[in-house]
Design a protein around this motif. Structure first.
Motif, PDB file in Angstrom:
ATOM      1  N   ASP A  75       0.773  -1.264  -0.302  1.00 33.92           N
ATOM      2  CA  ASP A  75      -0.037  -0.078   0.192  1.00 33.92           C
ATOM      3  C   ASP A  75       0.863   1.412   0.094  1.00 33.92           C
ATOM      4  O   ASP A  75       0.531   2.076  -0.708  1.00 33.92           O
ATOM      5  N   HIS A  76       2.047   1.302   0.692  1.00 33.04           N
ATOM      6  CA  HIS A  76       2.703   2.494   0.757  1.00 33.04           C
ATOM      7  C   HIS A  76       3.596   2.745  -0.430  1.00 33.04           C
ATOM      8  O   HIS A  76       3.606   3.858  -1.023  1.00 33.04           O
ATOM      9  N   ILE A  77       3.670   1.890  -1.297  1.00 36.13           N
ATOM     10  CA  ILE A  77       4.108   2.157  -2.609  1.00 36.13           C
ATOM     11  C   ILE A  77       3.185   2.531  -3.599  1.00 36.13           C
ATOM     12  O   ILE A  77       3.328   3.661  -4.313  1.00 36.13           O
ATOM     13  N   ARG A  78       1.940   2.026  -3.482  1.00 35.14           N
ATOM     14  CA  ARG A  78       0.864   2.243  -4.411  1.00 35.14           C
ATOM     15  C   ARG A  78       0.465   3.850  -3.836  1.00 35.14           C
ATOM     16  O   ARG A  78      -0.013   4.644  -4.884  1.00 35.14           O
ATOM     17  N   GLU A  79       0.660   4.306  -2.743  1.00 34.97           N
ATOM     18  CA  GLU A  79       0.143   5.711  -2.615  1.00 34.97           C
ATOM     19  C   GLU A  79       1.259   6.383  -2.969  1.00 34.97           C
ATOM     20  O   GLU A  79       0.928   7.774  -2.894  1.00 34.97           O
ATOM     21  N   THR A  80       2.391   6.059  -3.293  1.00 29.82           N
ATOM     22  CA  THR A  80       3.627   7.058  -3.824  1.00 29.82           C
ATOM     23  C   THR A  80       3.279   7.223  -5.206  1.00 29.82           C
ATOM     24  O   THR A  80       3.645   8.290  -5.893  1.00 29.82           O
ATOM     25  N   PHE A  81       2.440   6.353  -5.872  1.00 34.27           N
ATOM     26  CA  PHE A  81       2.230   6.552  -7.321  1.00 34.27           C
ATOM     27  C   PHE A  81       0.551   6.843  -7.486  1.00 34.27           C
ATOM     28  O   PHE A  81      -0.237   6.088  -8.120  1.00 34.27           O
ATOM     29  N   PRO A  82      -0.018   7.970  -6.959  1.00 35.45           N
ATOM     30  CA  PRO A  82      -1.581   8.152  -6.885  1.00 35.45           C
ATOM     31  C   PRO A  82      -2.042   7.994  -8.373  1.00 35.45           C
ATOM     32  O   PRO A  82      -3.363   7.904  -8.582  1.00 35.45           O
ATOM     33  N   ALA A  83      -1.389   8.556  -9.376  1.00 37.48           N
ATOM     34  CA  ALA A  83      -1.736   8.750 -10.678  1.00 37.48           C
ATOM     35  C   ALA A  83      -1.954   7.286 -11.536  1.00 37.48           C
ATOM     36  O   ALA A  83      -2.725   7.331 -12.451  1.00 37.48           O
ATOM     37  N   LEU A  84      -1.293   6.376 -10.835  1.00 37.84           N
ATOM     38  CA  LEU A  84      -1.652   5.262 -11.533  1.00 37.84           C
ATOM     39  C   LEU A  84      -2.623   4.449 -10.964  1.00 37.84           C
ATOM     40  O   LEU A  84      -3.121   4.394  -9.880  1.00 37.84           O
ATOM     41  N   SER A  85      -3.470   3.831 -12.070  1.00 36.54           N
ATOM     42  CA  SER A  85      -4.485   2.630 -11.764  1.00 36.54           C
ATOM     43  C   SER A  85      -3.874   1.226 -11.492  1.00 36.54           C
ATOM     44  O   SER A  85      -3.761   0.435 -12.496  1.00 36.54           O
ATOM     45  N   PHE A  86      -3.636   0.740 -10.360  1.00 33.90           N
ATOM     46  CA  PHE A  86      -3.186  -0.666 -10.071  1.00 33.90           C
ATOM     47  C   PHE A  86      -4.312  -1.558 -10.387  1.00 33.90           C
ATOM     48  O   PHE A  86      -5.361  -1.342  -9.924  1.00 33.90           O
ATOM     49  N   PRO A  87      -4.091  -2.395 -11.262  1.00 29.60           N
ATOM     50  CA  PRO A  87      -5.135  -3.401 -11.139  1.00 29.60           C
ATOM     51  C   PRO A  87      -5.375  -4.369 -10.207  1.00 29.60           C
ATOM     52  O   PRO A  87      -4.599  -4.690  -9.260  1.00 29.60           O
ATOM     53  N   ASP A  88      -6.763  -4.581 -10.108  1.00 30.54           N
ATOM     54  CA  ASP A  88      -7.339  -5.308  -8.879  1.00 30.54           C
ATOM     55  C   ASP A  88      -7.015  -6.832  -9.143  1.00 30.54           C
ATOM     56  O   ASP A  88      -6.607  -7.115 -10.295  1.00 30.54           O
ATOM     57  N   GLU A  89      -7.356  -7.761  -8.282  1.00 31.10           N
ATOM     58  CA  GLU A  89      -7.042  -9.104  -8.601  1.00 31.10           C
ATOM     59  C   GLU A  89      -7.772  -9.765  -9.808  1.00 31.10           C
ATOM     60  O   GLU A  89      -7.452 -10.614 -10.586  1.00 31.10           O
ATOM     61  N   GLN A  90      -9.126  -8.971  -9.884  1.00 25.87           N
ATOM     62  CA  GLN A  90      -9.912  -9.619 -11.031  1.00 25.87           C
ATOM     63  C   GLN A  90      -9.429  -9.277 -12.380  1.00 25.87           C
ATOM     64  O   GLN A  90      -9.253 -10.069 -13.473  1.00 25.87           O
ATOM     65  N   MET A  91      -9.086  -7.998 -12.489  1.00 27.63           N
ATOM     66  CA  MET A  91      -8.080  -7.426 -13.728  1.00 27.63           C
ATOM     67  C   MET A  91      -7.025  -8.302 -14.022  1.00 27.63           C
ATOM     68  O   MET A  91      -6.560  -8.538 -15.203  1.00 27.63           O
ATOM     69  N   LEU A  92      -6.182  -8.674 -12.997  1.00 26.67           N
ATOM     70  CA  LEU A  92      -4.786  -9.227 -13.191  1.00 26.67           C
ATOM     71  C   LEU A  92      -5.302 -10.671 -13.487  1.00 26.67           C
ATOM     72  O   LEU A  92      -4.605 -11.254 -14.664  1.00 26.67           O
ATOM     73  N   GLN A  93      -6.218 -11.405 -12.994  1.00 27.77           N
ATOM     74  CA  GLN A  93      -6.554 -12.781 -13.349  1.00 27.77           C
ATOM     75  C   GLN A  93      -6.949 -12.816 -14.947  1.00 27.77           C
ATOM     76  O   GLN A  93      -6.994 -13.543 -15.712  1.00 27.77           O
ATOM     77  N   GLU A  94      -7.952 -11.549 -15.401  1.00 23.17           N
ATOM     78  CA  GLU A  94      -8.338 -11.647 -16.909  1.00 23.17           C
ATOM     79  C   GLU A  94      -7.064 -11.344 -17.527  1.00 23.17           C
ATOM     80  O   GLU A  94      -7.074 -12.228 -18.711  1.00 23.17           O
ATOM     81  N   ALA A  95      -6.370 -10.518 -17.303  1.00 20.57           N
ATOM     82  CA  ALA A  95      -5.158 -10.283 -17.996  1.00 20.57           C
ATOM     83  C   ALA A  95      -4.200 -11.707 -18.235  1.00 20.57           C
ATOM     84  O   ALA A  95      -3.729 -11.962 -19.442  1.00 20.57           O
ATOM     85  N   VAL A  96      -3.950 -12.025 -17.247  1.00 19.62           N
ATOM     86  CA  VAL A  96      -3.245 -13.309 -17.076  1.00 19.62           C
ATOM     87  C   VAL A  96      -3.684 -14.483 -17.897  1.00 19.62           C
ATOM     88  O   VAL A  96      -3.183 -15.423 -18.710  1.00 19.62           O
TER      89      VAL A  96
END
Length: 161
Positions: free
Chosen positions: A15-36
């Motif tokens: 989370d602390h890394i995600r917070e450092t990049f607020p403009a990025l849309s980190f994928p959630d688990e469902q998005m990651l699974q669909e991409a994989v």
């Protein structure tokens, strides 16, 4: 230069890394699974590169590094032809290895992983090709690569004398 140990597995970005990049849309688990599933790859090969100069998300497996779109949805993956790009890169690199064309392998590979790949593959590269490969790496990145493989460092030291 990109070393895998400096990357964050995409499904485990703290989370602390995600917070450092607020403009990025980190994928959630469902998005990651669909991409994989769409790309037919392993989730363990998707990473977040906090020093990503051009792409924060990357596919990194063995000696293949491919930048991914900032939004990991099927439409974007199709538009950028990611499945084909990943598959073709693996095929091309494996063909160079099969044909014993090590210098060509390192000329084709993403320049940001040349040093880690040389460290990893050093013992596999035929001895008579190692210096040619190292010189090709040096020309591509403009400096002597930062190596960690002790055998590679000893080879360099032996040639400097």
């Amino acid at each position: 230069m990109i070393r895998k140990e400096k990357l964050f597995p995409l499904q485990q970005v703290p989370d602390h890394i995600r917070e450092t990049f607020p403009a990025l849309s980190f994928p959630d688990e469902q998005m990651l699974q669909e991409a994989v599933d769409y790309l037919r790859i392993s989730l363990s090969d998707l990473f977040f590169n906090p020093k990503g100069d051009s792409a924060p998300f990357v596919y990194y497996k063995e000696i293949v590094l491919v930048e991914l779109p900032e939004v990991l949805i099927i439409d974007e993956l199709e538009l950028t032809k990611m499945k084909i790009k990943i598959h073709q890169t693996h095929i091309s690199l494996q063909q160079f290895i099969k044909r014993n064309e090590w210098k060509r392998l390192f000329l084709f590979m993403d320049p940001r992983i040349l040093a880690p790949a040389f460290d990893e593959l050093f013992d596999t590269i035929p001895e008579e090709q190692r210096m040619d490969v190292l010189q090709a790496i040096q020309k591509r990145i403009g400096t002597y690569p930062l190596l960690r493989n002790e055998s590679a460092l000893q080879m360099i030291a032996g040639n400097i004398k």
